[in-house]
Write an enzyme that holds these catalytic residues in place. Sequence first.
Site, PDB file in Angstrom:
ATOM      1  N   GLY A 113       0.828  -1.214  -0.049  1.00  0.00           N
ATOM      2  CA  GLY A 113      -0.199   0.006  -0.063  1.00  0.00           C
ATOM      3  C   GLY A 113       0.801   1.371   0.101  1.00  0.00           C
ATOM      4  N   GLN A 114       0.165   2.270   0.320  1.00  0.00           N
ATOM      5  CA  GLN A 114       0.950   3.681   0.011  1.00  0.00           C
ATOM      6  C   GLN A 114       1.813   3.844   1.204  1.00  0.00           C
ATOM      7  OE1 GLN A 114      -0.664   8.145  -0.438  1.00  0.00           O
ATOM      8  NE2 GLN A 114      -0.791   7.308   1.785  1.00  0.00           N
ATOM      9  N   ASP A 115       1.143   3.595   2.437  1.00  0.00           N
ATOM     10  CA  ASP A 115       2.181   3.761   3.562  1.00  0.00           C
ATOM     11  C   ASP A 115       3.261   2.751   3.732  1.00  0.00           C
ATOM     12  OD1 ASP A 115       0.239   5.966   3.944  1.00  0.00           O
ATOM     13  OD2 ASP A 115      -0.321   5.365   5.962  1.00  0.00           O
TER      14      ASP A 115
ATOM     15  N   GLN B  65      -8.610  -3.123   4.855  1.00  0.00           N
ATOM     16  CA  GLN B  65      -9.447  -2.411   3.927  1.00  0.00           C
ATOM     17  C   GLN B  65      -9.738  -0.868   3.876  1.00  0.00           C
ATOM     18  OE1 GLN B  65     -10.994  -1.305   0.863  1.00  0.00           O
ATOM     19  NE2 GLN B  65     -12.798  -1.453   1.993  1.00  0.00           N
TER      20      GLN B  65
ATOM     21  N   THR C 204      -6.852   6.243  12.880  1.00  0.00           N
ATOM     22  CA  THR C 204      -7.337   7.202  11.742  1.00  0.00           C
ATOM     23  C   THR C 204      -8.136   8.397  12.385  1.00  0.00           C
ATOM     24  OG1 THR C 204      -8.694   7.399   9.848  1.00  0.00           O
ATOM     25  CG2 THR C 204      -9.088   5.539  11.225  1.00  0.00           C
TER      26      THR C 204
ATOM     27  N   TYR D  20     -16.305   1.434   8.204  1.00  0.00           N
ATOM     28  CA  TYR D  20     -14.521   1.320   8.388  1.00  0.00           C
ATOM     29  C   TYR D  20     -14.212   1.909   9.601  1.00  0.00           C
ATOM     30  CZ  TYR D  20     -10.164   3.582   7.670  1.00  0.00           C
ATOM     31  OH  TYR D  20      -8.644   3.994   7.737  1.00  0.00           O
TER      32      TYR D  20
ATOM     33  N   LYS E 296     -12.057   0.551  12.849  1.00  0.00           N
ATOM     34  CA  LYS E 296     -10.797   1.159  13.289  1.00  0.00           C
ATOM     35  C   LYS E 296     -10.982   1.225  14.700  1.00  0.00           C
ATOM     36  CE  LYS E 296      -7.768   1.496   9.817  1.00  0.00           C
ATOM     37  NZ  LYS E 296      -6.456   1.146   9.969  1.00  0.00           N
TER      38      LYS E 296
HETATM   39  P1  NAP Z   1      -3.675   1.398   1.324  1.00  0.00           P
HETATM   40  O1  NAP Z   1      -2.744   1.881   0.117  1.00  0.00           O
HETATM   41  O2  NAP Z   1      -5.044   0.916   0.825  1.00  0.00           O
HETATM   42  O3  NAP Z   1      -2.832  -0.054   1.646  1.00  0.00           O
HETATM   43  C1  NAP Z   1      -3.596  -1.106   2.513  1.00  0.00           C
HETATM   44  C2  NAP Z   1      -2.980  -2.208   2.464  1.00  0.00           C
HETATM   45  O4  NAP Z   1      -3.520  -3.185   3.030  1.00  0.00           O
HETATM   46  C3  NAP Z   1      -2.457  -2.889   0.873  1.00  0.00           C
HETATM   47  O5  NAP Z   1      -1.195  -3.515   1.124  1.00  0.00           O
HETATM   48  C4  NAP Z   1      -3.415  -3.897   1.008  1.00  0.00           C
HETATM   49  O6  NAP Z   1      -3.150  -5.009   0.245  1.00  0.00           O
HETATM   50  C5  NAP Z   1      -3.396  -4.326   2.286  1.00  0.00           C
HETATM   51  N1  NAP Z   1      -4.798  -5.271   2.656  1.00  0.00           N
HETATM   52  C6  NAP Z   1      -6.014  -5.075   2.409  1.00  0.00           C
HETATM   53  N2  NAP Z   1      -6.849  -6.041   2.911  1.00  0.00           N
HETATM   54  C7  NAP Z   1      -6.202  -6.973   3.503  1.00  0.00           C
HETATM   55  C8  NAP Z   1      -6.020  -8.237   4.013  1.00  0.00           C
HETATM   56  N3  NAP Z   1      -7.255  -8.819   3.965  1.00  0.00           N
HETATM   57  N4  NAP Z   1      -5.162  -8.999   4.321  1.00  0.00           N
HETATM   58  C9  NAP Z   1      -3.703  -8.566   4.308  1.00  0.00           C
HETATM   59  N5  NAP Z   1      -3.630  -7.289   3.885  1.00  0.00           N
HETATM   60  C10 NAP Z   1      -4.452  -6.504   3.204  1.00  0.00           C
HETATM   61  O7  NAP Z   1      -3.699   2.079   2.705  1.00  0.00           O
HETATM   62  P2  NAP Z   1      -2.509   3.355   3.083  1.00  0.00           P
HETATM   63  O8  NAP Z   1      -2.948   4.687   2.659  1.00  0.00           O
HETATM   64  O9  NAP Z   1      -1.454   2.811   3.013  1.00  0.00           O
HETATM   65  O10 NAP Z   1      -3.060   3.224   4.790  1.00  0.00           O
HETATM   66  C11 NAP Z   1      -2.268   2.426   5.266  1.00  0.00           C
HETATM   67  C12 NAP Z   1      -3.129   2.204   6.820  1.00  0.00           C
HETATM   68  O11 NAP Z   1      -3.221   3.393   7.509  1.00  0.00           O
HETATM   69  C13 NAP Z   1      -4.525   1.698   6.822  1.00  0.00           C
HETATM   70  O12 NAP Z   1      -4.702   0.579   7.999  1.00  0.00           O
HETATM   71  C14 NAP Z   1      -5.338   2.882   6.573  1.00  0.00           C
HETATM   72  O13 NAP Z   1      -6.664   2.329   6.977  1.00  0.00           O
HETATM   73  C15 NAP Z   1      -4.837   3.643   7.704  1.00  0.00           C
HETATM   74  N6  NAP Z   1      -4.774   5.033   7.406  1.00  0.00           N
HETATM   75  C16 NAP Z   1      -4.479   5.661   6.233  1.00  0.00           C
HETATM   76  C17 NAP Z   1      -4.732   7.084   6.258  1.00  0.00           C
HETATM   77  C18 NAP Z   1      -4.537   7.836   5.002  1.00  0.00           C
HETATM   78  O14 NAP Z   1      -4.763   9.053   4.806  1.00  0.00           O
HETATM   79  N7  NAP Z   1      -3.649   7.064   4.128  1.00  0.00           N
HETATM   80  C19 NAP Z   1      -5.022   7.931   7.490  1.00  0.00           C
HETATM   81  C20 NAP Z   1      -5.184   7.260   8.372  1.00  0.00           C
HETATM   82  C21 NAP Z   1      -5.005   5.916   8.712  1.00  0.00           C
HETATM   83  P3  NAP Z   1      -3.277  -5.214  -1.476  1.00  0.00           P
HETATM   84  O15 NAP Z   1      -2.269  -4.338  -2.040  1.00  0.00           O
HETATM   85  O16 NAP Z   1      -3.215  -6.587  -1.815  1.00  0.00           O
HETATM   86  O17 NAP Z   1      -4.781  -4.417  -1.710  1.00  0.00           O
HETATM   87  N1  GDD Z   2     -12.998   8.821  -2.737  1.00  0.00           N
HETATM   88  C1  GDD Z   2     -13.729   9.790  -3.102  1.00  0.00           C
HETATM   89  N2  GDD Z   2     -14.252   9.943  -4.438  1.00  0.00           N
HETATM   90  N3  GDD Z   2     -14.362  10.773  -2.329  1.00  0.00           N
HETATM   91  C2  GDD Z   2     -14.914  11.750  -2.790  1.00  0.00           C
HETATM   92  C3  GDD Z   2     -15.249  11.949  -3.837  1.00  0.00           C
HETATM   93  C4  GDD Z   2     -14.858  11.026  -5.178  1.00  0.00           C
HETATM   94  O1  GDD Z   2     -15.403  11.015  -6.132  1.00  0.00           O
HETATM   95  N4  GDD Z   2     -15.899  12.994  -4.105  1.00  0.00           N
HETATM   96  C5  GDD Z   2     -15.970  13.608  -2.965  1.00  0.00           C
HETATM   97  N5  GDD Z   2     -15.452  12.904  -2.078  1.00  0.00           N
HETATM   98  C6  GDD Z   2     -15.292  13.153  -0.594  1.00  0.00           C
HETATM   99  C7  GDD Z   2     -15.632  12.019   0.060  1.00  0.00           C
HETATM  100  O2  GDD Z   2     -17.048  11.994   0.240  1.00  0.00           O
HETATM  101  C8  GDD Z   2     -15.009  12.489   1.583  1.00  0.00           C
HETATM  102  O3  GDD Z   2     -15.956  13.382   2.333  1.00  0.00           O
HETATM  103  C9  GDD Z   2     -13.364  13.097   1.074  1.00  0.00           C
HETATM  104  O4  GDD Z   2     -13.958  13.361  -0.528  1.00  0.00           O
HETATM  105  C10 GDD Z   2     -12.374  12.180   1.119  1.00  0.00           C
HETATM  106  O5  GDD Z   2     -12.552  10.969   0.701  1.00  0.00           O
HETATM  107  P1  GDD Z   2     -11.451   9.737   0.458  1.00  0.00           P
HETATM  108  O6  GDD Z   2     -10.309  10.583  -0.328  1.00  0.00           O
HETATM  109  O7  GDD Z   2     -11.878   8.492  -0.123  1.00  0.00           O
HETATM  110  O8  GDD Z   2     -10.587   9.862   1.945  1.00  0.00           O
HETATM  111  P2  GDD Z   2     -11.393   9.555   3.233  1.00  0.00           P
HETATM  112  O9  GDD Z   2     -11.236  10.669   3.914  1.00  0.00           O
HETATM  113  O10 GDD Z   2     -12.728   8.918   3.285  1.00  0.00           O
HETATM  114  O11 GDD Z   2     -10.499   8.345   3.985  1.00  0.00           O
HETATM  115  C11 GDD Z   2      -9.044   8.196   3.842  1.00  0.00           C
HETATM  116  O12 GDD Z   2      -8.623   9.002   5.153  1.00  0.00           O
HETATM  117  C12 GDD Z   2      -8.798   8.602   6.163  1.00  0.00           C
HETATM  118  C13 GDD Z   2      -8.210   9.631   7.492  1.00  0.00           C
HETATM  119  O13 GDD Z   2      -9.178  10.289   7.574  1.00  0.00           O
HETATM  120  C14 GDD Z   2      -8.824   6.863   4.039  1.00  0.00           C
HETATM  121  O14 GDD Z   2      -7.155   7.116   3.578  1.00  0.00           O
HETATM  122  C15 GDD Z   2      -8.732   6.223   5.315  1.00  0.00           C
HETATM  123  O15 GDD Z   2      -8.273   5.045   5.245  1.00  0.00           O
HETATM  124  C16 GDD Z   2      -8.137   6.964   6.315  1.00  0.00           C
HETATM  125  O16 GDD Z   2      -8.440   6.580   7.633  1.00  0.00           O
END
Ligand code: NAP
Ligand code: GDD
Length: 352
Positions: free
Chosen positions: A13-15, A85, A127, A151, A155
């Site tokens: 994943g990204q992180d 997820q 998160t 979700y 969490k």
């Molecule tokens: P991401 O890009 O969606 O990566 C998620 C990872 O989890 C991928 O490697 C995915 O594998 C793996 N995964 C999904 N389902 C799985 C399963 N059943 N068993 C094993 N691995 C599984 O997410 P990210 O943005 O890097 O975020 C990393 C973590 O931080 C997540 O827990 C997310 O909820 C949390 N988080 C993210 C943000 C943000 O803004 N990015 C903020 C707060 C918290 P595949 O490649 O196979 O799909």
């Molecule tokens: N994905 C998506 N697609 N979001 C949209 C769209 C669209 O076309 N249009 C508007 N949005 C709005 C969503 O409704 C939400 O309010 C906001 O954009 C951000 O959506 P996402 O980019 O999907 O991120 P998120 O904030 O719901 O969740 C992400 O950040 C969380 C931390 O606050 C994810 O990375 C989560 O895993 C993470 O925990």
Amino acid sequence: MSSMRALVTGISGQDGAYLARFLLGKGYEVYGTYRRLSTPNFWRLQYLDIFEQVDLIPADLVDAASIMEAINISEPDEVYHLAAQSFVGASFEQPVGAGEITGLGVTRVLEAVRAINPRIRLYQASTSELYGKGNSDYQCEDTPFRPSSPYAAAKLYGYWVTRIYREGYSIFACNGILFNHESPLRGLEFVTRKISNGVAKIALGLETEMRLGNLEARRDWGYAPEYVESMWLMLQQRDPDDYVVSTGETHSVKEFAQRAFEVVGLDWEQYTKVDKRFLRPLDVEHLQGDCTKAREGLGWSPKVKFGELVKIMVDEDLGRWQRWQEGQRFPWDAPNYPSENRILSRTFALDR
Ligand code: NAP
Ligand code: GDD
């Protein structure tokens, strides 16, 4: 002295990719779990040119034995539990899966740590979604949680079970309450990357419009490579604790689109349409984090802010599409991703 060993769940994943690069830079031996999909997904590790430097172990969060195996094989000093997820929208489509993977998956990892080596230090990817709808202007570690999606509910369970293992079994386990963090490696389903990719295609004449959902939602968007450093810092402290990681700024989806189109000299209103298919049954309207505790306790602070972040993402996607058009081939997700407009889901269609 032998080097430190880290296990990163969700390394594809990204992180996971950015954290792996950061830990390699610190001299760690890095192991990562990945899912055995029919089509492997290692483009981020390849894009960062670190694929050959990490050891991969197949494991799925629904399968406790595979997690135990990953810890047995890697013998880590630190586990970074990032796998989940992670797309909030998908958790409305697959709410049971959200609980299994994103919620119970945390307990499976903690149980494996407790059973195999309780001295392992563990980072749990919590998160800002925990705060949910209708919360205070700024959110910090003491702000009440009101999860607003399957979700976020999963969490929240993960957050508490992490604390329970910390207090009950003295495991060094930390919750990083990270606010949204983005980058050119962000998945295409998330709004920032959907916009940067869409804008790049429109600028090059490959698309004519961009369809989005809730334009008024506000997020505290930071830069992912900086945020993964805070994960490592949490595990280097004397005592385990929970920390908010954020920029302190908030901007709307509309502002993100506006700024992204400005980067390529276009007017966002001419190309952007609201499509109710991308509205969620429930959405979080405002997130803005107060990271004073991380600033003071970890010495962590954000450097890349909103305007620069948008430009980094748009420039990178523009460059990728230009190179692609010139015939260059490199690991990358966008050419293989179908337009989201082709995906059918009742969850998002409000005509019910
Ligand atoms: P991401 O890009 O969606 O990566 C998620 C990872 O989890 C991928 O490697 C995915 O594998 C793996 N995964 C999904 N389902 C799985 C399963 N059943 N068993 C094993 N691995 C599984 O997410 P990210 O943005 O890097 O975020 C990393 C973590 O931080 C997540 O827990 C997310 O909820 C949390 N988080 C993210 C943000 C943000 O803004 N990015 C903020 C707060 C918290 P595949 O490649 O196979 O799909
Ligand atoms: N994905 C998506 N697609 N979001 C949209 C769209 C669209 O076309 N249009 C508007 N949005 C709005 C969503 O409704 C939400 O309010 C906001 O954009 C951000 O959506 P996402 O980019 O999907 O991120 P998120 O904030 O719901 O969740 C992400 O950040 C969380 C931390 O606050 C994810 O990375 C989560 O895993 C993470 O925990």
